[in-house]
Enzyme design. Structure first.
Site, mmCIF file in Angstrom:
data_model
loop_
_atom_site.group_PDB
_atom_site.id
_atom_site.type_symbol
_atom_site.label_atom_id
_atom_site.label_comp_id
_atom_site.label_asym_id
_atom_site.label_seq_id
_atom_site.Cartn_x
_atom_site.Cartn_y
_atom_site.Cartn_z
ATOM 1 N N TRP A 1 -12.006 -12.790 3.235
ATOM 2 C CA TRP A 1 -10.834 -12.644 3.825
ATOM 3 C C TRP A 1 -10.400 -11.749 4.936
ATOM 4 O O TRP A 1 -10.718 -11.039 5.552
ATOM 5 C CB TRP A 1 -9.958 -11.615 2.556
ATOM 6 C CG TRP A 1 -8.409 -12.087 2.724
ATOM 7 C CD1 TRP A 1 -7.519 -11.572 3.097
ATOM 8 C CD2 TRP A 1 -7.782 -12.931 1.993
ATOM 9 N NE1 TRP A 1 -6.626 -11.638 3.004
ATOM 10 C CE2 TRP A 1 -7.200 -13.359 2.557
ATOM 11 C CE3 TRP A 1 -8.708 -14.173 1.339
ATOM 12 C CZ2 TRP A 1 -5.956 -13.771 2.148
ATOM 13 C CZ3 TRP A 1 -7.602 -15.155 1.369
ATOM 14 C CH2 TRP A 1 -5.890 -15.384 1.162
ATOM 15 N N GLU B 1 -13.666 -6.664 -3.399
ATOM 16 C CA GLU B 1 -15.199 -6.784 -4.214
ATOM 17 C C GLU B 1 -15.940 -5.475 -3.812
ATOM 18 O O GLU B 1 -17.494 -5.862 -3.932
ATOM 19 C CB GLU B 1 -15.220 -8.449 -3.817
ATOM 20 C CG GLU B 1 -14.394 -9.072 -5.165
ATOM 21 C CD GLU B 1 -13.177 -9.304 -5.067
ATOM 22 O OE1 GLU B 1 -11.806 -9.621 -5.420
ATOM 23 O OE2 GLU B 1 -13.453 -9.301 -3.385
ATOM 24 N N CYS C 1 -10.385 -5.841 6.262
ATOM 25 C CA CYS C 1 -9.603 -6.148 6.731
ATOM 26 C C CYS C 1 -8.377 -5.814 6.018
ATOM 27 O O CYS C 1 -8.045 -7.651 5.477
ATOM 28 C CB CYS C 1 -9.740 -6.914 8.330
ATOM 29 S SG CYS C 1 -8.411 -7.170 8.297
ATOM 30 N N ASP D 1 4.871 -8.855 3.199
ATOM 31 C CA ASP D 1 5.786 -8.553 2.194
ATOM 32 C C ASP D 1 5.800 -8.012 1.246
ATOM 33 O O ASP D 1 6.976 -7.890 0.498
ATOM 34 C CB ASP D 1 6.410 -9.616 2.396
ATOM 35 C CG ASP D 1 6.720 -10.193 3.986
ATOM 36 O OD1 ASP D 1 6.641 -9.415 4.622
ATOM 37 O OD2 ASP D 1 7.280 -11.691 4.276
ATOM 38 N N THR D 2 4.774 -8.517 0.585
ATOM 39 C CA THR D 2 4.660 -7.694 -0.839
ATOM 40 C C THR D 2 4.170 -6.252 -1.113
ATOM 41 O O THR D 2 3.452 -5.715 0.143
ATOM 42 C CB THR D 2 4.151 -8.365 -1.662
ATOM 43 O OG1 THR D 2 2.586 -8.559 -1.711
ATOM 44 C CG2 THR D 2 5.016 -9.750 -1.609
ATOM 45 N N HIS E 1 1.289 -5.280 -2.632
ATOM 46 C CA HIS E 1 -0.147 -6.082 -2.785
ATOM 47 C C HIS E 1 -1.506 -5.230 -1.941
ATOM 48 O O HIS E 1 -2.524 -5.119 -2.178
ATOM 49 C CB HIS E 1 -0.344 -7.733 -2.512
ATOM 50 C CG HIS E 1 -1.518 -7.492 -2.761
ATOM 51 N ND1 HIS E 1 -2.580 -7.810 -4.036
ATOM 52 C CD2 HIS E 1 -2.985 -8.324 -1.803
ATOM 53 C CE1 HIS E 1 -4.019 -8.306 -3.733
ATOM 54 N NE2 HIS E 1 -3.503 -8.750 -2.785
ATOM 55 N N PHE F 1 -16.413 4.003 5.496
ATOM 56 C CA PHE F 1 -15.530 2.955 5.050
ATOM 57 C C PHE F 1 -14.700 1.947 6.578
ATOM 58 O O PHE F 1 -14.999 2.677 7.639
ATOM 59 C CB PHE F 1 -14.300 3.619 5.310
ATOM 60 C CG PHE F 1 -13.850 3.182 4.450
ATOM 61 C CD1 PHE F 1 -13.095 2.594 3.257
ATOM 62 C CD2 PHE F 1 -12.110 3.069 5.452
ATOM 63 C CE1 PHE F 1 -11.902 2.402 3.157
ATOM 64 C CE2 PHE F 1 -10.925 2.953 4.954
ATOM 65 C CZ PHE F 1 -10.656 2.119 3.825
ATOM 66 N N ARG G 1 -8.713 -3.084 17.381
ATOM 67 C CA ARG G 1 -9.656 -2.518 16.709
ATOM 68 C C ARG G 1 -11.003 -3.413 16.123
ATOM 69 O O ARG G 1 -12.228 -3.066 15.251
ATOM 70 C CB ARG G 1 -9.689 -2.300 15.529
ATOM 71 C CG ARG G 1 -8.548 -0.656 15.383
ATOM 72 C CD ARG G 1 -7.170 -0.532 14.354
ATOM 73 N NE ARG G 1 -6.293 0.331 15.175
ATOM 74 C CZ ARG G 1 -5.474 0.396 15.618
ATOM 75 N NH1 ARG G 1 -5.252 -0.499 16.004
ATOM 76 N NH2 ARG G 1 -4.338 1.030 15.649
#
Length: 161
Positions: free
Chosen positions: A34, A70, A90, A95-96, A98, A123, A137
């Site tokens: 993703w 995952e 990343c 807007d939510t 999530h 991490f 970054r």
């Protein structure tokens, strides 16, 4: 952490062990697909840093997963098989809520693995407010968080040698 005063890609290579030690060690890079334009750049930074320090290519295991959540599952499956695991993802705020749930899940999962696992998990997950912060970054003006992750992985894997 990257700031205007600290670039993610700058570190003291004198603190790394000799390449004769590193060429025998195994490292895992677990990368979320993703936001792949960002995560693949981070993964390449990690891989290049490991290779540059003396880790051999056949001792770098790269595992792709669909998304950031995952990452901890894949890292858990690799425990004990490698000297350190770098998780790369990343998450860009939308807007939510999530974003909050994903970031919390990955952070908690990685913390649990580090507390109870046999292998350090590093991490290298960007949690940014926008795409530009992520680009900065992932090889942009603030360096590459993957480079920082590889450096940290090497330091942690060799902490007690």
């Amino acid at each position: 952490m990257a700031t205007q005063l600290h670039n993610l890609s700058s570190f003291d290579s004198n603190l790394l062990p000799d390449a004769s030690v590193l060429c025998k060690q195994r490292y895992a890079v677990v990368v979320a697909d993703w936001n792949k334009d960002i995560t693949y750049a981070l993964a390449q930074g990690a891989i290049d840093t490991l290779l540059g320090a003396g880790v051999t290519e056949d001792h770098i295991l790269v595992q792709h997963v669909p998304g950031a959540v995952e990452l901890t599952y894949a890292a858990a499956k690799m425990m004990g098989q490698v000297d350190a695991i770098i998780i790369i993802g990343c998450v860009i705020k939308g807007d939510t809520p999530h974003f909050d749930y994903v970031c919390q899940s990955v952070t908690q999962g990685m913390t649990e693995l580090n507390l109870h696992g046999k292998t350090p998990v590093i991490f290298s997950v960007l949690t940014t407010l926008n795409l530009q912060q992520a680009l900065d970054r992932a090889g942009g003006s603030l360096g590459n968080k993957g480079v920082e992750g590889a450096y940290t992985a090497i330091r942690m894997a060799n902490m007690w040698l």
